[in-house]
Design a protein around this motif. Structure first.
Motif, PDB file in Angstrom:
ATOM      1  N   GLY A 106     -21.411 -10.052 -73.191  1.00  0.00           N
ATOM      2  CA  GLY A 106     -20.461  -8.988 -72.891  1.00  0.00           C
ATOM      3  C   GLY A 106     -20.769  -7.637 -73.495  1.00  0.00           C
ATOM      4  O   GLY A 106     -20.058  -6.669 -73.232  1.00  0.00           O
ATOM      5  N   GLY A 107     -21.801  -7.563 -74.304  1.00  0.00           N
ATOM      6  CA  GLY A 107     -22.153  -6.290 -74.906  1.00  0.00           C
ATOM      7  C   GLY A 107     -22.742  -5.322 -73.889  1.00  0.00           C
ATOM      8  O   GLY A 107     -22.975  -5.674 -72.731  1.00  0.00           O
ATOM      9  N   GLY A 108     -22.978  -4.102 -74.332  1.00  0.00           N
ATOM     10  CA  GLY A 108     -23.556  -3.101 -73.451  1.00  0.00           C
ATOM     11  C   GLY A 108     -23.492  -1.725 -74.048  1.00  0.00           C
ATOM     12  O   GLY A 108     -23.178  -1.561 -75.233  1.00  0.00           O
ATOM     13  N   LEU A 109     -23.796  -0.741 -73.218  1.00  0.00           N
ATOM     14  CA  LEU A 109     -23.749   0.661 -73.603  1.00  0.00           C
ATOM     15  C   LEU A 109     -22.476   1.285 -73.036  1.00  0.00           C
ATOM     16  O   LEU A 109     -22.203   1.166 -71.833  1.00  0.00           O
ATOM     17  N   VAL A 110     -21.716   1.945 -73.903  1.00  0.00           N
ATOM     18  CA  VAL A 110     -20.455   2.544 -73.479  1.00  0.00           C
ATOM     19  C   VAL A 110     -20.267   3.861 -74.207  1.00  0.00           C
ATOM     20  O   VAL A 110     -20.757   4.040 -75.327  1.00  0.00           O
ATOM     21  N   GLN A 111     -19.554   4.772 -73.586  1.00  0.00           N
ATOM     22  CA  GLN A 111     -19.254   6.049 -74.233  1.00  0.00           C
ATOM     23  C   GLN A 111     -18.110   5.883 -75.223  1.00  0.00           C
ATOM     24  O   GLN A 111     -17.276   4.977 -75.084  1.00  0.00           O
ATOM     25  N   ALA A 112     -18.063   6.759 -76.186  1.00  0.00           N
ATOM     26  CA  ALA A 112     -16.971   6.751 -77.146  1.00  0.00           C
ATOM     27  C   ALA A 112     -15.637   6.822 -76.408  1.00  0.00           C
ATOM     28  O   ALA A 112     -15.487   7.563 -75.439  1.00  0.00           O
ATOM     29  N   GLY A 113     -14.699   6.007 -76.859  1.00  0.00           N
ATOM     30  CA  GLY A 113     -13.402   5.916 -76.203  1.00  0.00           C
ATOM     31  C   GLY A 113     -13.319   4.820 -75.156  1.00  0.00           C
ATOM     32  O   GLY A 113     -12.229   4.513 -74.665  1.00  0.00           O
ATOM     33  N   GLY A 114     -14.445   4.248 -74.819  1.00  0.00           N
ATOM     34  CA  GLY A 114     -14.487   3.191 -73.814  1.00  0.00           C
ATOM     35  C   GLY A 114     -14.124   1.828 -74.372  1.00  0.00           C
ATOM     36  O   GLY A 114     -13.767   1.685 -75.551  1.00  0.00           O
ATOM     37  N   SER A 115     -14.236   0.830 -73.504  1.00  0.00           N
ATOM     38  CA  SER A 115     -13.839  -0.539 -73.856  1.00  0.00           C
ATOM     39  C   SER A 115     -14.913  -1.533 -73.437  1.00  0.00           C
ATOM     40  O   SER A 115     -15.657  -1.303 -72.480  1.00  0.00           O
ATOM     41  N   LEU A 116     -14.964  -2.621 -74.162  1.00  0.00           N
ATOM     42  CA  LEU A 116     -15.804  -3.768 -73.819  1.00  0.00           C
ATOM     43  C   LEU A 116     -15.054  -5.034 -74.202  1.00  0.00           C
ATOM     44  O   LEU A 116     -14.234  -5.026 -75.132  1.00  0.00           O
ATOM     45  N   ARG A 117     -15.380  -6.114 -73.521  1.00  0.00           N
ATOM     46  CA  ARG A 117     -14.824  -7.419 -73.873  1.00  0.00           C
ATOM     47  C   ARG A 117     -15.971  -8.382 -74.117  1.00  0.00           C
ATOM     48  O   ARG A 117     -16.752  -8.671 -73.205  1.00  0.00           O
ATOM     49  N   LEU A 118     -16.060  -8.859 -75.332  1.00  0.00           N
ATOM     50  CA  LEU A 118     -17.094  -9.817 -75.703  1.00  0.00           C
ATOM     51  C   LEU A 118     -16.565 -11.236 -75.552  1.00  0.00           C
ATOM     52  O   LEU A 118     -15.382 -11.495 -75.758  1.00  0.00           O
ATOM     53  N   SER A 119     -17.472 -12.138 -75.215  1.00  0.00           N
ATOM     54  CA  SER A 119     -17.139 -13.559 -75.117  1.00  0.00           C
ATOM     55  C   SER A 119     -18.109 -14.363 -75.962  1.00  0.00           C
ATOM     56  O   SER A 119     -19.261 -13.974 -76.131  1.00  0.00           O
ATOM     57  N   CYS A 120     -17.638 -15.472 -76.454  1.00  0.00           N
ATOM     58  CA  CYS A 120     -18.492 -16.381 -77.215  1.00  0.00           C
ATOM     59  C   CYS A 120     -18.121 -17.807 -76.864  1.00  0.00           C
ATOM     60  O   CYS A 120     -16.999 -18.237 -77.149  1.00  0.00           O
ATOM     61  N   GLU A 121     -19.058 -18.507 -76.272  1.00  0.00           N
ATOM     62  CA  GLU A 121     -18.840 -19.926 -75.989  1.00  0.00           C
ATOM     63  C   GLU A 121     -19.451 -20.728 -77.124  1.00  0.00           C
ATOM     64  O   GLU A 121     -20.629 -20.585 -77.446  1.00  0.00           O
ATOM     65  N   ALA A 122     -18.639 -21.564 -77.727  1.00  0.00           N
ATOM     66  CA  ALA A 122     -19.075 -22.326 -78.888  1.00  0.00           C
ATOM     67  C   ALA A 122     -19.073 -23.818 -78.592  1.00  0.00           C
ATOM     68  O   ALA A 122     -18.322 -24.294 -77.739  1.00  0.00           O
ATOM     69  N   SER A 123     -19.910 -24.536 -79.282  1.00  0.00           N
ATOM     70  CA  SER A 123     -19.882 -25.984 -79.165  1.00  0.00           C
ATOM     71  C   SER A 123     -18.588 -26.503 -79.779  1.00  0.00           C
ATOM     72  O   SER A 123     -18.030 -25.901 -80.700  1.00  0.00           O
ATOM     73  N   ARG A 124     -18.131 -27.614 -79.246  1.00  0.00           N
ATOM     74  CA  ARG A 124     -16.842 -28.153 -79.692  1.00  0.00           C
ATOM     75  C   ARG A 124     -16.847 -28.470 -81.181  1.00  0.00           C
ATOM     76  O   ARG A 124     -15.820 -28.359 -81.862  1.00  0.00           O
ATOM     77  N   SER A 125     -17.989 -28.843 -81.701  1.00  0.00           N
ATOM     78  CA  SER A 125     -18.087 -29.218 -83.116  1.00  0.00           C
ATOM     79  C   SER A 125     -17.734 -28.060 -84.036  1.00  0.00           C
ATOM     80  O   SER A 125     -17.248 -28.252 -85.140  1.00  0.00           O
ATOM     81  N   ILE A 126     -18.008 -26.846 -83.579  1.00  0.00           N
ATOM     82  CA  ILE A 126     -17.639 -25.668 -84.372  1.00  0.00           C
ATOM     83  C   ILE A 126     -16.233 -25.218 -84.026  1.00  0.00           C
ATOM     84  O   ILE A 126     -15.421 -24.908 -84.894  1.00  0.00           O
ATOM     85  N   PHE A 127     -15.936 -25.148 -82.751  1.00  0.00           N
ATOM     86  CA  PHE A 127     -14.732 -24.485 -82.284  1.00  0.00           C
ATOM     87  C   PHE A 127     -13.466 -25.248 -82.634  1.00  0.00           C
ATOM     88  O   PHE A 127     -12.474 -24.652 -83.059  1.00  0.00           O
ATOM     89  N   SER A 128     -13.476 -26.550 -82.492  1.00  0.00           N
ATOM     90  CA  SER A 128     -12.225 -27.307 -82.510  1.00  0.00           C
ATOM     91  C   SER A 128     -11.570 -27.415 -83.882  1.00  0.00           C
ATOM     92  O   SER A 128     -10.374 -27.612 -83.980  1.00  0.00           O
ATOM     93  N   ILE A 129     -12.338 -27.283 -84.938  1.00  0.00           N
ATOM     94  CA  ILE A 129     -11.775 -27.521 -86.273  1.00  0.00           C
ATOM     95  C   ILE A 129     -11.784 -26.291 -87.149  1.00  0.00           C
ATOM     96  O   ILE A 129     -11.485 -26.364 -88.333  1.00  0.00           O
ATOM     97  N   ASN A 130     -12.148 -25.185 -86.581  1.00  0.00           N
ATOM     98  CA  ASN A 130     -12.353 -24.021 -87.418  1.00  0.00           C
ATOM     99  C   ASN A 130     -11.592 -22.790 -86.960  1.00  0.00           C
ATOM    100  O   ASN A 130     -11.366 -22.585 -85.763  1.00  0.00           O
TER     101      ASN A 130
END
Length: 116
Positions: free
Chosen positions: A8-32
């Protein structure tokens, strides 16, 4: 198998918006508590935001009021909505469990560049 895939990263001008995503393995995500971190050029990686499994959030002062972290437990995915971006937000952004150590597994990150 441990997996963290940021996007989701990229180049944007000041004042702009971005939405980052992170898909994690269940072993990390579910308990933390999950977190976003960033590393700006020439600086150490720093914590940006975190979210517990129950949805409680906390933010670094530098992004409070501009960034919003969220998670979709069904998809093992954590998001970072970034609004009103500033040049000083330029960095490689990573997700991981909260209090992840340098020697823990880290994904490749996603580059965010904010132009003035």
């Amino acid at each position: 198998q441990v997996q963290l895939v940021e996007s989701g990263g990229g180049l944007v001008q000041a004042g702009g918006s971005l939405r980052l995503s992170c898909e994690a393995s269940r072993s990390i995500f579910s308990i933390n508590t999950m977190a976003w971190y960033r590393r700006a050029p020439g600086k150490q990686r720093e914590w940006v935001a975190q979210i517990t499994s129950g949805g409680s959030t906390n933010y670094a002062d530098s992004v409070k009021g501009r960034f919003t972290i969220s998670r979709d437990n069904a998809k093992n995915t954590v998001y970072l909505q970034m609004n009103d971006l500033k040049p000083e937000d330029t960095a490689v952004y990573y997700c991981n469990k909260r209090w992840a150590l340098r020697n823990d597994y880290w994904g490749q990150g996603t580059q965010v560049t904010v132009s003035s």
